[in-house]
Design an enzyme around this catalytic site. Sequence first.
Site, PDB file in Angstrom:
ATOM      1  N   HIS A  21      -9.907 -50.981  18.236  1.00 50.43           N
ATOM      2  CA  HIS A  21     -10.595 -49.731  18.587  1.00 50.43           C
ATOM      3  C   HIS A  21     -11.724 -49.941  19.603  1.00 50.43           C
ATOM      4  CE1 HIS A  21      -8.297 -47.570  15.689  1.00 50.43           C
ATOM      5  NE2 HIS A  21      -8.771 -48.244  14.658  1.00 50.43           N
ATOM      6  N   ASP A  30      -0.782 -51.658  14.018  1.00 46.03           N
ATOM      7  CA  ASP A  30      -1.769 -51.138  13.072  1.00 46.03           C
ATOM      8  C   ASP A  30      -1.488 -49.644  12.841  1.00 46.03           C
ATOM      9  OD1 ASP A  30      -4.862 -51.862  12.074  1.00 46.03           O
ATOM     10  OD2 ASP A  30      -4.608 -49.743  12.590  1.00 46.03           O
ATOM     11  N   HIS A  62      -3.511 -47.209  12.796  1.00 45.87           N
ATOM     12  CA  HIS A  62      -4.296 -46.367  13.703  1.00 45.87           C
ATOM     13  C   HIS A  62      -3.967 -46.677  15.167  1.00 45.87           C
ATOM     14  CE1 HIS A  62      -6.729 -46.956   9.978  1.00 45.87           C
ATOM     15  NE2 HIS A  62      -6.904 -45.646  10.101  1.00 45.87           N
ATOM     16  N   ASP A 107      -2.296 -51.742   7.536  1.00 48.23           N
ATOM     17  CA  ASP A 107      -2.766 -50.524   6.863  1.00 48.23           C
ATOM     18  C   ASP A 107      -1.687 -49.439   6.865  1.00 48.23           C
ATOM     19  OD1 ASP A 107      -3.201 -50.509   9.603  1.00 48.23           O
ATOM     20  OD2 ASP A 107      -5.313 -49.958   9.486  1.00 48.23           O
TER      21      ASP A 107
HETATM   22  N1  Q9C Z   1     -10.051 -40.661   7.064  1.00 44.73           N
HETATM   23  C1  Q9C Z   1      -8.827 -50.409  11.735  1.00 44.73           C
HETATM   24  O1  Q9C Z   1      -7.848 -50.279  11.023  1.00 44.73           O
HETATM   25  N2  Q9C Z   1     -12.243 -44.247   9.583  1.00 44.73           N
HETATM   26  N3  Q9C Z   1      -9.809 -49.500  11.755  1.00 44.73           N
HETATM   27  C2  Q9C Z   1     -11.073 -43.551   9.224  1.00 44.73           C
HETATM   28  C3  Q9C Z   1      -9.994 -41.966   7.687  1.00 44.73           C
HETATM   29  C4  Q9C Z   1     -12.111 -45.335  10.508  1.00 44.73           C
HETATM   30  C5  Q9C Z   1      -9.752 -48.302  10.961  1.00 44.73           C
HETATM   31  C6  Q9C Z   1     -11.302 -42.341   8.361  1.00 44.73           C
HETATM   32  C7  Q9C Z   1     -10.894 -46.186  10.301  1.00 44.73           C
HETATM   33  C8  Q9C Z   1     -10.873 -47.367  11.240  1.00 44.73           C
HETATM   34  C9  Q9C Z   1      -9.004 -51.633  12.560  1.00 44.73           C
HETATM   35 ZN    ZN Z   2      -6.041 -49.470  11.301  1.00 46.53          ZN
END
Ligand code: Q9C
Ligand code: ZN
Length: 348
Positions: free
Chosen positions: A163, A199, A201, A288
């Site tokens: 990110h 991933d 996301h 994830d």
């Molecule tokens: N409702 C990685 O997997 N917040 N970052 C999400 C979900 C941030 C995840 C809120 C999630 C970041 C590297």
């Molecule tokens: Zn992620």
Amino acid sequence: MDAWYSDHHQAHDAQSELLGGQLTASHETPLRAERVLDAFLEAGVGLVHTPPDAGLAPILAVHDADYIDFLRGAWDAWRAIERKHPALPTVWHAGLGPPAERPRHIEGQLGYYAMDAASAIVAGTWTAAYWSAQCAIAAASSLMQGAEGGSAAFAICRPPGHHATARAMGGYCYLNNAAIAAQHLRALGQPRVAVLDIDYHHGNGTQSIFWQRDDVFFASLHADPHDDYPYFSGHARERGEGDGLGATLNLPLPPGTQAPEYLAALEQALDAIEAAGCTATVVSLGVDTFERDPISRFKLREGDYAQIGVRLKRLPRPVLFVFEGGYATGEVGTNAVGVLRGYEAGIE
Ligand code: Q9C
Ligand code: ZN
């Protein structure tokens, strides 16, 4: 394949993130990387090395110098005004008006260099992020030396990276380990590098770093940004710009996605990478996507990760796996290593 791991990640324990209107315990914990290391050793996949210090140059090849200065100094500046709690941004420019000037006050700087309030800075954040990037750099270098375990390597990076943009932290990420590794492979002579991001996301940071370039092909499978973080990028219509037009491929998937649909999308990404004529690959390996991940909504099962790994045998080699997300601490290690085992066992 061998792995690179540094104990320094333990220095970063953010404690809290702002989630669902509440300051809650951070999902991104030191235990995650320890679980991955344990699973790697237990499965006997390969040796584990400690990265040497390659310095700041490979990091500055991706990130802006003023952002790096901010990361290095943020904790000390914050400590001068607040002693108990981690530094979290609370105010953002949000694209209003002309580009904002860098504020003098640390509170303003936190918003200037961040995309969300999930990525706290504590005393050890810089050290951990620096050594996380060094794991990726060392693993990439080893692949170019053809030494230590052959044509694949695993960087057990923590904190994660995908990110982080050239000039902003977010989503638990500070330095973009995968982008730094891809850029390092370019610097060491690979003409065209693929980044495959699996991933849950969207890898918005990696996408933005290579958005206008055609020497790094970025392909990502992720939750549809209509439904989930990071919300503002990852749509299928995003294909890159300028020289990079066509060198970005986004495959957003709906909440509830299971293995058959996931693996079909993965084949699509692999077709595109094959057609792009890349000579090396960086895999942003987040797990994830797991059915019991506490912040995600895909439904992959434990056995599916080896299936993913088997399919990744199609990727242009050398292949560098870079650990990203995965927050089900009970299974994060076996799921991540499941991909590696599937890859090693995969039939070409
Ligand atoms: N409702 C990685 O997997 N917040 N970052 C999400 C979900 C941030 C995840 C809120 C999630 C970041 C590297
Ligand atoms: Zn992620």
